[in-house]
Motif scaffolding. Structure first.
Motif, short mmCIF file in Angstrom:
data_model
loop_
_atom_site.label_atom_id
_atom_site.label_comp_id
_atom_site.label_asym_id
_atom_site.label_seq_id
_atom_site.Cartn_x
_atom_site.Cartn_y
_atom_site.Cartn_z
N ALA A 1 54.41 35.11 7.93
CA ALA A 1 53.76 36.23 8.62
C ALA A 1 54.48 36.54 9.93
CB ALA A 1 52.30 35.89 8.89
N PHE A 2 54.89 35.52 10.64
CA PHE A 2 55.56 35.70 11.93
C PHE A 2 56.93 36.37 11.75
CE2 PHE A 2 57.64 33.64 15.78
CZ PHE A 2 57.06 34.51 16.68
N ILE A 3 57.67 35.94 10.74
CA ILE A 3 58.98 36.54 10.47
C ILE A 3 58.82 38.02 10.10
CG2 ILE A 3 60.95 36.53 8.88
CD1 ILE A 3 60.49 33.43 8.72
N ILE B 1 65.68 31.93 13.83
CA ILE B 1 65.21 30.57 14.11
C ILE B 1 64.02 30.22 13.21
CG2 ILE B 1 64.09 29.12 15.85
CD1 ILE B 1 65.77 30.69 17.97
N CYS B 2 63.11 31.17 13.04
CA CYS B 2 61.90 30.91 12.25
C CYS B 2 62.20 30.79 10.76
CB CYS B 2 60.86 31.99 12.51
SG CYS B 2 60.11 31.84 14.15
N VAL B 3 63.23 31.47 10.28
CA VAL B 3 63.64 31.27 8.88
C VAL B 3 64.07 29.82 8.68
CG1 VAL B 3 65.38 31.85 7.15
CG2 VAL B 3 64.25 33.68 8.43
N ILE C 1 51.96 42.74 21.51
CA ILE C 1 50.66 42.90 20.84
C ILE C 1 50.88 43.23 19.37
CG2 ILE C 1 48.59 44.36 20.73
CD1 ILE C 1 48.76 44.61 23.78
N ILE C 2 51.90 44.03 19.06
CA ILE C 2 52.22 44.37 17.66
C ILE C 2 52.54 43.10 16.89
CG2 ILE C 2 53.81 45.63 16.16
CD1 ILE C 2 54.32 47.54 18.55
N ILE C 3 53.39 42.25 17.48
CA ILE C 3 53.79 41.00 16.81
C ILE C 3 52.59 40.09 16.60
CG2 ILE C 3 55.23 38.94 17.03
CD1 ILE C 3 57.15 40.61 18.77
N ILE C 4 51.73 39.97 17.60
CA ILE C 4 50.57 39.07 17.51
C ILE C 4 49.60 39.55 16.44
CG2 ILE C 4 48.55 38.24 18.76
CD1 ILE C 4 50.34 38.21 21.29
N VAL C 5 49.28 40.84 16.46
CA VAL C 5 48.34 41.38 15.46
C VAL C 5 48.91 41.22 14.05
CG1 VAL C 5 47.26 43.49 14.60
CG2 VAL C 5 47.24 42.98 17.05
N ALA C 6 50.18 41.56 13.88
CA ALA C 6 50.81 41.49 12.56
C ALA C 6 50.98 40.06 12.07
CB ALA C 6 52.17 42.18 12.59
N THR C 7 50.92 39.08 12.97
CA THR C 7 51.01 37.67 12.57
C THR C 7 49.64 37.10 12.26
OG1 THR C 7 52.97 37.32 13.96
CG2 THR C 7 51.75 35.37 13.31
N VAL C 8 48.68 37.35 13.12
CA VAL C 8 47.36 36.71 13.00
C VAL C 8 46.57 37.25 11.82
CG1 VAL C 8 45.14 36.38 14.15
CG2 VAL C 8 47.26 36.09 15.45
N LEU D 1 54.24 37.69 4.34
CA LEU D 1 55.45 38.35 4.83
C LEU D 1 55.35 39.86 4.66
CD1 LEU D 1 58.45 38.09 5.81
CD2 LEU D 1 59.07 37.99 3.40
N VAL D 2 54.97 40.29 3.47
CA VAL D 2 54.91 41.73 3.19
C VAL D 2 53.83 42.40 4.03
CG1 VAL D 2 54.40 43.45 1.42
CG2 VAL D 2 55.85 41.49 0.86
N LEU D 3 52.65 41.79 4.09
CA LEU D 3 51.55 42.41 4.84
C LEU D 3 51.88 42.49 6.33
CD1 LEU D 3 48.75 43.61 4.92
CD2 LEU D 3 47.81 41.29 5.16
#
Length: 426
Positions: A289-291, A252-254, A79-86, A31-33
């Motif tokens: 990570a997604f949240i 929703i993801c929470v 792209i920001i969301i995908i990179v920050a999740t993966v 989550l933090v990263l």
């Protein structure tokens, strides 16, 4: 990757390495990263997109009265969301886990389809990728997810069973146990129903006799395909205002993270009388990570937006939500969890079909002032022309975009709470 490194170091009794076996520790790190990556990378991404012409060039004033303020805002922010999740998932997740692999594939697959659509809009044609190719890509992913859950020996459950036990020879109490052997199963959970397990094979395909299991799994694969397409397109329709889709999706993801955690913990699964899904704890890492990525994205996407997620983000978001719900066998909760997405999709279907019906009779007939439904709240009836017959004219006025977004968030929070409450209210 770091998970396997520290588990190896644990064999040598390196201080602190044992922490990596705890889901709570890894999920908070993820989550933090992801939050840090999305905020840090987002700044550079926005600057790069502006300098390379990846910005909004036109807005329809009849749909968005504040559209002129949004010209020049970079898109493809998904792209920001995908990179920050993966990235956190690769570092902190168990990459041999079937559920983690499915979530990463879902994110990259739908992100690639959305990226193709956004790129074509920017460089080739404002119409973007043809809808049939989007639907084909979503359907193919749904088939892959459904078939993997059917055929993989790692995608199993341990079904919950209630039994009566006698205490002191007098009192009886209900005890929930889980069957000792994990099995492949098409069982799902029915909200608000006691003893709420529903097996597709036994319920709908018992007439097939010894082939009922194959019938149940075929139905499950088709249902998975439909849900991936439906929720992915629902989130895509919801992405029309600053912060709207990202905020709703984070809520929703929470809720999904809570459901995934109790489903992966045999003690909590017994307490709540739900099926236990071994190895699904990695979904908590992914969702954390997604949240974090969604919240970090809101740093730039909240009103007034500095970046739009585009189809790169919105298509992936809906697919992720659908696949997580399917994996934890809570797919029947999707209409509750994704109530806002459902309303957006229904409003478009109603608007399009009623307009076609009216055109055949020479009438300009509409159900709402605009569709998707969130657009109806920022349009004055007078902006649409006197020749249109609108069945639902409310709201009469034009709301500020920030108010519409916040109220949609509030609705999603209420529906997410209701979804969690289904664990106890039956």
């Amino acid at each position: 990757m770091l998970y396997y490194l520290f588990r190896f170091l644990e064999q040598w009794h390196i201080p602190g390495s044992g922490m990596w076996s705890y889901i709570s520790f890894r999920s908070l790190l993820a989550l933090v990263l992801s939050l840090v990556i999305s905020v840090w990378f987002g700044e550079y991404f926005i600057k790069w997109m502006r300098s390379n012409g990846g910005t909004e060039t036109q807005r329809d004033r009849t749909i968005d009265p504040y559209g002129q303020m949004k010209l020049g805002v970079p898109t493809m922010g998904g792209i920001i969301i995908i990179v920050a999740t993966v990235v956190p998932c690769l570092l902190f997740g168990r990459l041999r886990n079937i559920y983690m692999l499915l979530m990463i594939v879902t994110t990259l697959w739908l992100g690639a389809i959305g990226f193709a659509d956004d790129y074509i809009k920017l460089k080739v044609s404002k119409d973007g990728l043809h809808p049939k190719y989007k639907l084909l890509g979503q359907a193919l992913l749904g088939l892959i997810i459904g078939l993997t859950l059917w055929l993989s020996p790692d995608a199993v459950i341990r079904e919950n069973v209630s039994k009566q036990e006698t205490l002191n020879g007098k009192q009886t109490t209900e005890v929930v146990i889980h069957k000792s052997e994990p099995v492949k199963s098409t069982t799902t959970t029915i909200p608000f129903v006691k003893n709420n397990n529903l097996n597709y094979s036994d319920t709908f395909f018992s007439w097939l006799g010894e082939h009922k299991s194959a019938g149940g799994w075929a139905f499950f694969v088709l249902l998975t395909t439909f849900l991936v397409m439906a929720v992915s397109n629902g989130s895509n329709l919801n992405d029309g205002m600053d912060g709207m889709c990202a905020g709703n999706s984070a809520v929703i993801c929470v809720a999904l993270g809570i459901l995934a955690y109790v489903s992966s913990h045999i003690g909590y699964a017994a307490y709540f009388n739900i099926m236990y899904i071994p190895q699904s704890e990695e979904l908590v890492i992914f969702l954390s990570a997604f949240i974090g990525a969604l919240i970090g994205f809101l740093w730039y996407n909240a009103y007034p937006a500095q970046v739009f997620m585009g189809d790169t983000g919105s298509l992936a978001i809906g697919g992720i939500i659908a696949v997580v719900a399917i994996i934890i066998h809570k797919e029947l909760l999707i209409p509750i969890l994704c109530f806002v997405f459902l309303c957006e999709s229904i409003s478009v279907l109603l608007q399009v079909n009623v307009a076609k019906f009216g055109n055949k009779r020479g009438q300009k007939l509409r159900v709402f002032k605009r569709a998707p439904i969130h657009d109806a709240f920022r349009i004055q009836p007078g902006q649409l022309g006197d020749d249109l017959k609108i069945l639902i004219k409310r709201p009469r006025g034009c709301w500020f975009e920030s108010k519409i977004t916040t109220r949609f968030w509030i609705i999603t929070i209420g529906m997410a709470a209701l979804a969690i409450i289904t664990l106890k209210i039956r």
